[in-house]
Design a protein around this motif. Structure first.
Motif, PDB file in Angstrom:
ATOM      1  N   ARG B  48       0.843  -1.196   0.000  1.00 55.76           N
ATOM      2  CA  ARG B  48       0.000   0.000   0.000  1.00 55.76           C
ATOM      3  C   ARG B  48       0.878   1.245   0.000  1.00 55.76           C
ATOM      4  O   ARG B  48       2.051   1.211   0.368  1.00 55.76           O
ATOM      5  N   ARG B  49       0.298   2.336  -0.427  1.00 53.14           N
ATOM      6  CA  ARG B  49       0.938   3.654  -0.414  1.00 53.14           C
ATOM      7  C   ARG B  49       2.268   3.683  -1.167  1.00 53.14           C
ATOM      8  O   ARG B  49       3.237   4.258  -0.718  1.00 53.14           O
ATOM      9  N   GLU B  51       4.076   5.138  -4.422  1.00 54.62           N
ATOM     10  CA  GLU B  51       3.880   6.145  -5.464  1.00 54.62           C
ATOM     11  C   GLU B  51       4.249   5.507  -6.795  1.00 54.62           C
ATOM     12  O   GLU B  51       5.399   5.132  -7.007  1.00 54.62           O
ATOM     13  N   VAL B  74      -1.227   6.657  -6.093  1.00 59.28           N
ATOM     14  CA  VAL B  74      -0.778   5.965  -4.893  1.00 59.28           C
ATOM     15  C   VAL B  74      -1.565   4.668  -4.775  1.00 59.28           C
ATOM     16  O   VAL B  74      -2.779   4.670  -4.958  1.00 59.28           O
ATOM     17  N   ARG B  96       7.860   4.019  -6.128  1.00 61.19           N
ATOM     18  CA  ARG B  96       8.664   4.459  -4.996  1.00 61.19           C
ATOM     19  C   ARG B  96       7.867   4.386  -3.696  1.00 61.19           C
ATOM     20  O   ARG B  96       6.698   4.743  -3.646  1.00 61.19           O
ATOM     21  N   LYS B  97       8.559   3.904  -2.684  1.00 58.95           N
ATOM     22  CA  LYS B  97       7.959   3.889  -1.345  1.00 58.95           C
ATOM     23  C   LYS B  97       9.105   3.953  -0.361  1.00 58.95           C
ATOM     24  O   LYS B  97      10.106   3.233  -0.522  1.00 58.95           O
ATOM     25  N   ALA B  98       8.958   4.812   0.638  1.00 54.89           N
ATOM     26  CA  ALA B  98      10.002   4.924   1.642  1.00 54.89           C
ATOM     27  C   ALA B  98      10.207   3.562   2.292  1.00 54.89           C
ATOM     28  O   ALA B  98       9.238   2.870   2.618  1.00 54.89           O
TER      29      ALA B  98
END
Lengths: 548, 560
Positions: B48-49, B51, B74, B96-98
């Motif tokens: 989830r979440r 980008e 997202v 991309r995801k942190a």
């Protein structure tokens, strides 16, 4: 006694080594570095000497001599060639207040064969604050910038200002800010520099519908600085767990037009929003076009001050309240400027007192900016041709003539130390001066009753604070420097009750903070100055209260 | 191609020309839609979440400059995304995801290049991200105290044509407790170095000290756990999703000495606007600058805090478009090294002429960039210039040494580079020879084209989605200088190369591919025999179908 470890740069060591060899009668300097709060010795502090009056060394590399304190906190320098030196000391984990170079400094002269011993320098331990930044779904936010913000006084105006280096959150959302001086702070997490890949940014790009996204948030999770909690940090304290949950808010579009004080559009002006509370810059801003029109695409609802400045120097500052829906057609217009007249009189005798040598300034209460300064004519009358509408503080200077301001009235109302609203119907300003001012002089001594020595206590100043709590931070007396003979003088004082305090070093910004001034009571000596009177007092020296 | 060091890291063909900006919003054009899912490659669970961004480009396989996507969405709780209203065009998908790093696995996932036609709707796209690796620990000084403000870098050597280079996987600064946390690491074996040079000294514990009557000592940059050079360092193996903690580095305090001397220009005057750098003779960290210094007005320089060892001392002077330098090997023993003399060598000038063959010169713009790059890929030396409208050019201030000469032309190709009677295209040549014999560059405009697709066996179709096509000149001497052309295919499985220099080529298609490793001679040798041979004549257009090849199993570890 610590083993002296001499440390120096190559450039200086080449220059100084011959001097050392030829000057066995150089000075000896020794002392101790302690923790200001606990009094315990500080080991591994770096103590540096730099020749001349060039101020403290910028780094270990630029020092002429350096020593590192031993477990007993002691340092010493031997065979120091005679001359002027700046001595500075620092230690990681400790603050170095009032110094842009990171080192506290003391300057003194060393004579040939002189032995300067028993020096004692205090370092204030840093405070640390740490916590996490998370979003409203409980996810860690990486790359948020957390800063400590405090109310500071600039030109008599209380506003919010950033007080620390930013702590950037890591991948777990954790931040940690060290080297914090004791004080009360707001904590702000801002998202201006989020790294790529942050879904927080992406949320702002999703098309369609009103934009809900995250913005700068204050501890403990509010967007309005007025509702933020202040955290209090003591010297040496480590405050953990100050988590900031980000708030998602609706962003709206604000459009309108900027019109200058003269009624013409402010074209190509830069427009910025500051928070109504504390005037903290918000980052919301845009330029206006040729016709003065502007569009702010994403603004969070809240109360702001809209500030705009055009290239031709015109500016305006108006309140702007943004609700939860788009706002269009907002006309930001500066009111036309107004004239202001007034007169100054000398109440007592006035034998040959030259009012034309005085100055009267109008300071804008919301920004602290001086809008105009005039000199009264010989009869005391003065006028300002055009002042922007708004609230003003009146400043009167009759420097060196022994006069003081007894009262300032507008429309019969006393406004000394207070602001008044300048409107079209404003009547004149009446300034009443008196010449029966008081003087205060005295000497400063150390807590143990000895005379002050610059190499031990720096260069002290004496601060005089009105006892009337309403005047704290409003009516200020410029601090007096303590002379080489440990004496000080104040003249031209308004009679009344004051608190006099001597310090090793002062922070001018804090001297405008009423809360800070009120807390100085236990350190000072109360004096009651009578009209035309002269008083002498002996003050105890104090270290500037960096910790509590 | 003076800056080839950068360009050969990217899977880019050098002859394709400039990246065109993304298509501007056009009216009445039917837009495209994509939808799909992003999963965690390790756990196979939806992410989830994330980008999901689309970055526009002119052509499939081209490098994408910049970070900001043109379109993004997202992923939801089920890892699903949908992006609508996309202008038709070629896009690179960036997920991309942190806390996650890009996955390099291609099998079973959708291509990262998408060619979107008007009104096209791509469904069931499937992408993956890998959980990042993290390395944490503390940096302590020789007395066991934490050191704040030290930059800790996780670096790994990646070989490029036999020249090892260090790539930083991530770095972090130590906090007041000496703690560092390097995140966003891809899996691999890293050297972890605490770099003292970039340490902020203010108020910190003493870095260098002199005890009375003893030698000066200094805290030095140190590899985990306590090594001065890479040979004694312990590498840290990072794995996806793993946090490797307690990688504490104890900084070494060693005797240090000064290296000082005089730096002169070619005429014996002090070398102005010059810098002196000290490079460690370290097997792995070959080009790592230990310290540097400016040169004063008398030509004097001093480098402090140098520990005993062997170094290369370089004097270099940047002067407009030229870069002159000289190097000297030094050994620092148990004493200061003084009176080191460095002098910039005399430089050479090579004149040349560009000739156009087989086309009318009237309408041709000769403002072509010509350059001579050091044959050893050294960052020092080299020269470049733009040819005049009449085709003449001058390469000035060439430091003596071996070079490769090249010219960049957008719509044509270099037929030959004549130096005397020899064609040095793709060959090394001595600067002195260039200066004496002059250079004649022959250009032609009748370049070839090659287009085609990759044949994927029926039983593999579900797994292979983004083959990489590579064209390599058959003549080994033409392979230097980044002349491997690579194209990462989009979902249409087609490639189209234009402006190709006529000649013999070897063509390959891989599902797993690593550009840097493919350039290594031993890797290339392992697959060379499986190449599809293609000869491209002048103005010729060829259509090609390539078979997918497996990456050589013995070099599987070279895939990142």
């Amino acid at each position: 006694m610590a083993h002296s470890r001499l440390l120096r740069t190559l450039a200086f060591s080449l220059a100084l080594l011959p001097c050392l060899a030829q000057a066995p009668s150089g000075a000896r300097i020794e002392g101790i570095v302690v923790d200001s709060i606990s009094g315990a010795p500080v080991r591994r502090a770096v103590v540096q000497l730099r020749a001349g009056n060039s101020g403290p060394a910028l780094s270990v590399e630029s020092a002429d001599y350096a020593d590192v304190t031993g477990p007993d906190g002691a340092f010493h320098f031997e065979r120091v060639p005679p001359g002027s030196y700046s001595l500075s000391y620092a230690r990681s984990g400790y603050l170095t207040p009032h110094s842009s170079t990171g080192f506290s400094a003391r300057s003194f002269r060393a004579a040939a064969g002189e032995s300067i011993t028993g020096l004692r320098y205090g370092l204030v331990p840093q405070a640390i604050v740490s916590g996490r930044v998370i979003d409203d779904e409980g996810d860690s936010v990486e790359g948020a910038q957390v800063t400590l913000i405090a109310y500071r006084y600039t030109a008599g105006v209380r506003r919010l200002a950033q007080m620390s280096e930013a702590g950037t959150t890591n991948d777990r959302g954790e931040y940690r800010i060290a080297r914090v001086p004791a004080g009360k702070y707001l904590l702000q997490a801002s998202l201006d520099r989020l790294p790529p890949g942050s879904a927080l940014i992406a949320a702002a790009r999703t098309p369609g519908g009103p934009l809900a996204t995250y913005g700068s948030t204050f501890y403990p999770g509010v967007t309005d600085p007025a509702r933020a909690l202040r955290v209090e940090l003591h010297a040496g304290q480590e405050l953990a767990g100050t988590d900031i949950p980000l708030q998602r808010t609706t962003m709206v579009r604000v459009s309108g037009r900027l019109i200058g004080p003269d009624g013409t559009p402010m074209s190509r002006a830069m427009l910025m929003l500051a928070s109504a509370q504390g005037r903290l810059p918000t980052g919301f801003g845009a330029p206006s076009d040729e016709a003065g029109n502007f569009v702010l695409k994403n603004v969070r609802s809240g109360s702001y001050i809209l500030n705009a400045t055009s290239n031709d120097g015109r500016s305006l500052s108006v309140p702007l309240d943004v609700g939860s829906s788009d706002l269009s057609g907002f006309i930001a217009q500066a009111s036309p400027p107004l004239p202001l007249r007034g007169s100054a009189t000398v109440q007592d005798a006035g034998h040959g007192f030259n009012l034309a040598a005085c100055g009267v300034s109008m300071r804008m209460a919301d920004t602290g900016a001086t809008a105009g300064t005039v000199r009264p004519k010989g009869d005391g009358s003065f006028s300002f041709e055009s002042l922007p509408q708004g609230r003003y503080l009146t400043d009167v200077f009759c420097g060196g003539m022994g006069a003081y301001v007894q009262s300032i009235t507008v429309g019969g109302e006393e406004v000394r130390g207070r602001d008044f609203e300048l409107v079209a119907a404003s009547s004149g300003v009446r300034i009443a001066l008196r010449t029966d001012s008081a003087t205060l002089s005295g000497t400063v001594e150390t807590p143990d009753g000895a005379a002050v020595q610059p190499q031990r206590q720096g260069h002290p100043s004496v601060v005089l604070i009105p006892a009337d709590a309403r005047l704290l931070g409003v009516e200020t007396v410029a601090p007096a420097a303590v002379s080489a003979k440990n004496s000080f003088d104040f003249a031209g004082l308004r009679p009344g009750e004051y608190l006099a305090v001597a310090f090793d070093d002062i922070d001018a910004a804090q001297l405008q903070d009423p809360e800070f001034l009120a807390a100085l009571e236990p350190l000072g000596t109360r004096v009651n100055l009578l009209p035309g009177g002269t008083q002498t007092v002996t003050l105890k020296w104090n270290a500037w209260p960096a910790g509590n | 191609m003076t800056k080839l060091a950068v360009s050969f890291l990217l899977p880019v063909t050098l002859i394709l020309g400039q990246t065109t900006p993304p298509p501007a919003a056009a009216e009445a054009k039917k837009t495209a839609t994509i939808e799909g899912v992003v999963i965690n490659e390790t756990t196979k669970e939806p992410l989830r979440r994330v980008e999901v961004g689309l970055r526009g480009s002119g052509t499939s396989g081209m490098a994408v400059i910049g970070n900001n996507p043109n379109y993004s969405a997202v992923t939801d709780a089920a890892g699903k995304f949908r992006i609508e209203n996309i202008e038709p065009g070629v896009y690179r998908v960036q997920n991309r995801k942190a806390g996650y790093v890009p996955s390099r696995t291609v099998q079973g996932f959708s291509p990262h290049w998408l060619k979107l036609a008007a009104a096209e709707s791509l469904k069931d796209l499937r992408y993956a991200l890998l959980p990042q690796a993290v390395v944490t620990g503390r940096v302590l000084d020789d007395e066991g105290e934490p050191v704040q403000g030290v930059t800790v870098s996780c670096m790994r050597p990646l070989s490029r044509r036999g020249f090892p280079r260090m790539y930083s996987g991530g770095q972090a600064q130590t906090n007041d407790r000496g703690e560092y946390r390097v995140v966003g690491l891809e899996s691999g074996k890293y050297y972890v170095q605490a770099n003292i040079q970039r340490m902020m000294l203010t108020g910190a514990a003493p870095v260098s000290t002199t005890t009375a009557g003893e030698h000066k000592t200094a805290l030095l940059s140190t590899y985990y756990p306590n090594a001065l050079d890479s040979a004694h360092a312990t590498r840290v193996e990072a794995r996806p999703g793993l946090e490797i903690s307690s990688q504490d580095i104890t900084l070494r305090r060693e005797k240090v000495f000064n290296v000082s001397g005089t730096a002169l220009d070619v005429d014996g005057s002090p070398a102005k606007q010059s810098i002196v750098t000290l490079v460690q003779d370290d097997e792995v960290f070959a080009n790592e600058v230990i310290t540097g210094s400016g040169v004063d007005e008398k030509g004097k320089f001093t480098l402090g805090d140098v520990r005993p060892g062997r170094y290369t001392l370089a004097l270099s002077r940047e002067d407009g478009q030229s870069h002159r330098s000289t190097q000297s090997s030094i050994t620092v023993g148990d004493a200061d090294l003084t009176r080191v003399l460095l002098q910039l060598p005399p430089t050479l000038e090579a004149k040349g002429m560009i000739a156009l063959e087989g086309a009318d010169k009237k309408d041709f713009d000769f403002k072509i960039w010509v350059n001579a790059s050091p044959a050893d890929w050294s960052p020092f030396g080299g020269a470049g210039c733009q040819a005049k409208p009449d085709g003449s050019f001058t390469l000035s201030q060439l430091t003596p040494g071996r070079y490769t000469v090249n010219a960049n032309i957008a719509n044509g190709y270099v037929q030959s580079i004549q130096v005397g009677s020899e064609d040095v295209f793709g060959k090394e040549v001595d600067a002195a020879t260039l200066a004496v014999a002059g250079i004649r560059i022959v250009l032609r405009l009748d370049a070839a084209k090659v287009a085609g697709s990759v044949e994927i066996p029926e039983d593999r179709k579900a797994h292979v989605n983004a083959p990489t096509v590579v064209f390599v000149p058959a003549d080994a001497r033409l392979r230097s200088g980044g002349r491997f052309m690579t194209i990462e295919l989009d979902q249409t499985n087609r490639f189209d190369l234009q402006g190709v220099r006529p000649g013999d080529y070897l063509a390959f298609a891989f599902e797993d591919f690593e550009y840097g490793a493919f350039e290594e001679p031993e890797v290339f040798a392992a697959v060379e025999s499986q190449a599809t041979k293609v000869t491209l004549g002048r103005n010729e257009s060829k259509e090609l179908t390539l078979k997918i090849l497996p990456w050589p199993a013995q070099f599987a570890d070279r895939l990142q």
